[in-house]
Write an enzyme that holds these catalytic residues in place. Structure first.
Site, PDB file in Angstrom:
ATOM      1  N   GLU A 187       0.865  -1.167   0.000  1.00 58.44           N
ATOM      2  CA  GLU A 187       0.000   0.000   0.000  1.00 58.44           C
ATOM      3  C   GLU A 187       0.910   1.228   0.000  1.00 58.44           C
ATOM      4  OE1 GLU A 187      -2.818   0.381   3.229  1.00 58.44           O
ATOM      5  OE2 GLU A 187      -3.464   2.335   2.447  1.00 58.44           O
ATOM      6  N   ARG A 206       5.336 -12.965   9.371  1.00 58.30           N
ATOM      7  CA  ARG A 206       6.046 -11.740   9.036  1.00 58.30           C
ATOM      8  C   ARG A 206       7.373 -11.671   9.794  1.00 58.30           C
ATOM      9  NH1 ARG A 206       3.649  -6.475   9.168  1.00 58.30           N
ATOM     10  NH2 ARG A 206       1.805  -7.311   8.195  1.00 58.30           N
ATOM     11  N   LYS A 253       4.531   0.296   9.733  1.00 61.06           N
ATOM     12  CA  LYS A 253       4.573   1.548   8.982  1.00 61.06           C
ATOM     13  C   LYS A 253       3.991   2.691   9.805  1.00 61.06           C
ATOM     14  CE  LYS A 253       2.893  -0.003   4.982  1.00 61.06           C
ATOM     15  NZ  LYS A 253       2.510  -0.030   3.557  1.00 61.06           N
TER      16      LYS A 253
HETATM   17  P1  ATP Z   1       0.813  -2.274   7.898  1.00 58.97           P
HETATM   18  O1  ATP Z   1       2.157  -1.894   8.500  1.00 58.97           O
HETATM   19  O2  ATP Z   1      -0.137  -1.143   7.732  1.00 58.97           O
HETATM   20  O3  ATP Z   1       0.238  -3.566   8.455  1.00 58.97           O
HETATM   21  P2  ATP Z   1       1.852  -3.786   5.797  1.00 58.97           P
HETATM   22  O4  ATP Z   1       3.111  -3.943   6.547  1.00 58.97           O
HETATM   23  O5  ATP Z   1       0.939  -4.938   5.597  1.00 58.97           O
HETATM   24  O6  ATP Z   1       1.059  -2.608   6.397  1.00 58.97           O
HETATM   25  P3  ATP Z   1       1.804  -3.425   2.964  1.00 58.97           P
HETATM   26  O7  ATP Z   1       2.200  -2.260   2.176  1.00 58.97           O
HETATM   27  O8  ATP Z   1       0.396  -3.840   2.909  1.00 58.97           O
HETATM   28  O9  ATP Z   1       2.234  -3.114   4.447  1.00 58.97           O
HETATM   29  O10 ATP Z   1       2.759  -4.654   2.691  1.00 58.97           O
HETATM   30  C1  ATP Z   1       3.022  -5.149   1.410  1.00 58.97           C
HETATM   31  C2  ATP Z   1       3.378  -6.599   1.514  1.00 58.97           C
HETATM   32  O11 ATP Z   1       4.501  -6.779   2.360  1.00 58.97           O
HETATM   33  C3  ATP Z   1       2.236  -7.390   2.108  1.00 58.97           C
HETATM   34  O12 ATP Z   1       2.065  -8.560   1.340  1.00 58.97           O
HETATM   35  C4  ATP Z   1       2.699  -7.710   3.483  1.00 58.97           C
HETATM   36  O13 ATP Z   1       2.185  -8.927   3.918  1.00 58.97           O
HETATM   37  C5  ATP Z   1       4.221  -7.751   3.325  1.00 58.97           C
HETATM   38  N1  ATP Z   1       4.856  -7.400   4.580  1.00 58.97           N
HETATM   39  C6  ATP Z   1       4.672  -6.291   5.305  1.00 58.97           C
HETATM   40  N2  ATP Z   1       5.379  -6.326   6.440  1.00 58.97           N
HETATM   41  C7  ATP Z   1       6.040  -7.507   6.446  1.00 58.97           C
HETATM   42  C8  ATP Z   1       6.947  -8.140   7.355  1.00 58.97           C
HETATM   43  N3  ATP Z   1       7.306  -7.570   8.504  1.00 58.97           N
HETATM   44  N4  ATP Z   1       7.430  -9.352   7.019  1.00 58.97           N
HETATM   45  C9  ATP Z   1       7.082  -9.918   5.862  1.00 58.97           C
HETATM   46  N5  ATP Z   1       6.242  -9.388   4.970  1.00 58.97           N
HETATM   47  C10 ATP Z   1       5.717  -8.190   5.243  1.00 58.97           C
END
Ligand code: ATP
Ligand code: MG
Length: 564
Positions: free
Chosen positions: A35, A262, A272
């Site tokens: 996003e 994650r 974020k």
């Molecule tokens: P938020 O921090 O608002 O939860 P998000 O971390 O999910 O947002 P996105 O921009 O939606 O942020 O993430 C893009 C992709 O990266 C998604 O598929 C998410 O699952 C993956 N992602 C985000 N954070 C992690 C993490 N810590 N480890 C592995 N994958 C991640």
């Protein structure tokens, strides 16, 4: 298949089995769906390496970069730009497979109308609070909304008027008609559309309604022909809904959602929202502050894409949440820089020494090895003269038993130069601080000379006072002073920031070969650590970021001793 040696993992196995079985016509299409509401961090790198990596293992495999931009109030083109830069910097390319969920708004809307016509969606007019009450709990089923049995014609009329902008925010929502008694709360008539009178960075004011993640995401996957939709564990309970939406989409081939844990890393923050708070609250200098685990921050700090990719490959993927220790990430950058960073001499906290028996007004050039790990890197010369700087903590006036470096009456070797002996200590009469050492050098002991083999217990680094360049050095320590997992939600977590996360040293002295070093250049300061040139450098006055220290045996010994 790619040429790297890769450990298998459960996701690779699923994709391999599907490919062998000819599922999805043998195609492998993954996606990375950020996003655009912030900068990417090392957690995203795990997802990027996984998704782009999977696709690259198959002939014809592709990975889409899809901006999941269905939330108008938080998204911004600045983030789109930075995300693209970061994916490229990490070493991946989406080719012409760049998509925006916002490009599907028309198609999503049409499918929502179709669901209404099929009797599978309805407009609900309960307030948000009422909806929460009707939803039930994990142990109690929900109740049907009094609006659930509206006629198709009425639903269609209301939805079209929602789209036309006739109603204020929060007055109606479109919900899927699934099952209010489902044990899975996500299936209790989930929201598909909300009214939001807000401008979107791409579609401006053309839409007063926006699709929910649970509606937009599976449909975007289906519309793009994604085969394996890899996401993080918190979406596991959404999978039945994902499958429901995909089934309604009626696309010929159905993507499969697969979840993994994650990445969390100790001593830092990875959400974020928290990162944004740090940037907006000016707790850090920006998204690229080298203390942050953002890709821009890590890059500015001196991390290489190779080290980050190797780290992501090493940690692998699993179904269990865990926390990776920061020193593991540091291990990977150290390994990478050990192979490629040029060695230089630099003194962070200078202590002046005068070699009483070295001729005045002269200097000599000594040969130094650029990188013992890489013979191709060759040698350079460094100037040596009567007045030098050494590291303040390489001298102790009253050394304990384990300290082998310089002390009154003691000898050490100067790297690439001579053995010296400390014969005098000058102090500030007021403070008692050591201001200068007097030493003698043994001309026979020059590196490569007749007595070069004479053994002393330590070799220390130095720079020639007249030739050294003044530099600023920024040392980074952990962002947090405590783990946040026990911090209550109503407490301000920024109180747990480490006040000493940044230490700025000025008046550092670096060898003259670093004159004009370009921004981003990575070097090893011998015996100290890996550093890189920061963009804040100005002509003749470089600024270095410490990427990671070298392992320091002495610090470990000191830690084990009780405070003196
Ligand atoms: P938020 O921090 O608002 O939860 P998000 O971390 O999910 O947002 P996105 O921009 O939606 O942020 O993430 C893009 C992709 O990266 C998604 O598929 C998410 O699952 C993956 N992602 C985000 N954070 C992690 C993490 N810590 N480890 C592995 N994958 C991640
Ligand atoms: Mg997300």
């Amino acid at each position: 298949m790619s040429d790297g040696i890769r450990a298998s993992n459960f996701i690779r196995e699923i994709v391999a089995a599907d490919s062998t079985a000819g599922k999805h016509g043998g195609r492998v299409v993954t996606r990375f769906p950020p996003e655009p509401n912030g900068y990417l961090h090392i957690g995203h790198a795990k997802s990027i390496c996984l998704n782009f990596g999977l696709a690259a293992e198959y002939a014809g495999g592709v990975c889409h970069l899809r901006f999941d931009d269905t939330n108008p109030t938080t998204e911004d083109p600045e983030y789109v730009q930075s995300i693209q830069e970061d994916v490229h910097w990490l070493g991946f390319d989406w080719g012409n497979h760049r998509f925006f969920a916002s490009d599907y708004f028309d198609q999503l809307y049409e499918r929502a109308e179709q669901l209404i016509k099929n009797g599978q969606a309805y407009v609900d007019s309960l307030s948000a609070d009422e909806m929460r009450q009707y939803r039930g709990t994990l142990t109690e089923p929900g109740k049907n909304s009094p609006f659930r049995e509206r006629s198709i014609a009425e639903n269609l009329d209301l939805f079209q008027r929602m789209r036309a902008g006739e109603f204020p925010d929060g007055t109606h929502v479109l919900r899927a008609k699934i099952d209010m008694a489902s044990p899975n709360i996500n299936l209790r008539d989930p929201v598909l559309y909300r009214i939001r009178h807000a401008a979107h960075y791409r579609t401006a004011r053309s839409w007063p309604i926006y699709p929910s993640y649970d509606f937009a995401h599976p449909l975007s996957d289906a519309l793009e022909g994604v085969t394996h939709s890899v996401c993080t564990l918190e979406f596991e309970d959404h999978r039945p809904l994902y499958d429901w939406v995909v089934a309604q989409a009626g696309t010929p081939d159905r993507p499969q959602q697969i979840e993994f844990a994650r990445l969390n890393i100790s001593q830092t923050v990875m959400s974020k929202r928290k990162l944004l708070e740090l940037v907006e609250g000016k707790h850090v200098a920006g998204w690229d502050d080298p203390r942050l685990p953002t890709l821009k921050g890590l890059r500015r700090r001196g991390y290489t894409p190779e080290a980050i990719r190797a780290f992501c490959e090493h940690i692998g993927v699993s179904k269990r949440d865990s926390v990776v220790e920061m020193p593991l990430l540091e291990h990977f950058i150290r390994e990478d820089l050990n192979r490629r960073a040029a060695r230089v001499l630099a003194v962070l906290r200078p202590l002046k020494i005068v070699l009483d028996n070295y001729p005045e007004h002269t200097s000599e050039q000594l040969e130094a090895v650029n990188n013992p790990e890489d013979p191709q890197a060759g040698t350079r010369t460094i100037p040596f003269s009567r007045t030098l700087y050494i590291e303040r903590d390489d001298f102790l006036e009253a050394p304990p038993k384990e300290f082998f470096r310089l002390a009154p009456g003691r000898e050490v070797r100067l790297r690439y130069a001579y053995i010296i002996k400390c014969v005098g200590v000058t102090k500030d009469p007021r403070t008692g601080e050591v201001t200068e050492l007097h030493c003698t050098y043994d001309p026979e002991t020059k590196s490569g000379g007749p007595n070069a083999g004479r053994k002393v217990k330590a070799t220390i680094h130095w720079v020639s006072a007249a030739h050294a360049i003044d530099a600023e050095v920024r040392l980074y320590n952990p962002l947090l002073k405590a783990d946040l997992s026990n911090v209550p939600a109503d407490e301000d977590w920024t109180g747990y920031l480490n006040p000493d996360s940044l230490e700025r040293l000025t008046g550092c002295k670096v060898e003259p070969s670093l004159r004009g070093a370009e921004i981003g250049k990575r070097v090893q300061f011998e015996r100290v650590g890996y550093f890189c040139v920061d963009p804040d450098s100005i002509q003749g006055r470089p600024v270095f970021n410490r990427t990671v220290p070298l392992k320091d045996a002495w610090a470990r010994i000191e830690k084990r001793q009780p405070a003196r």
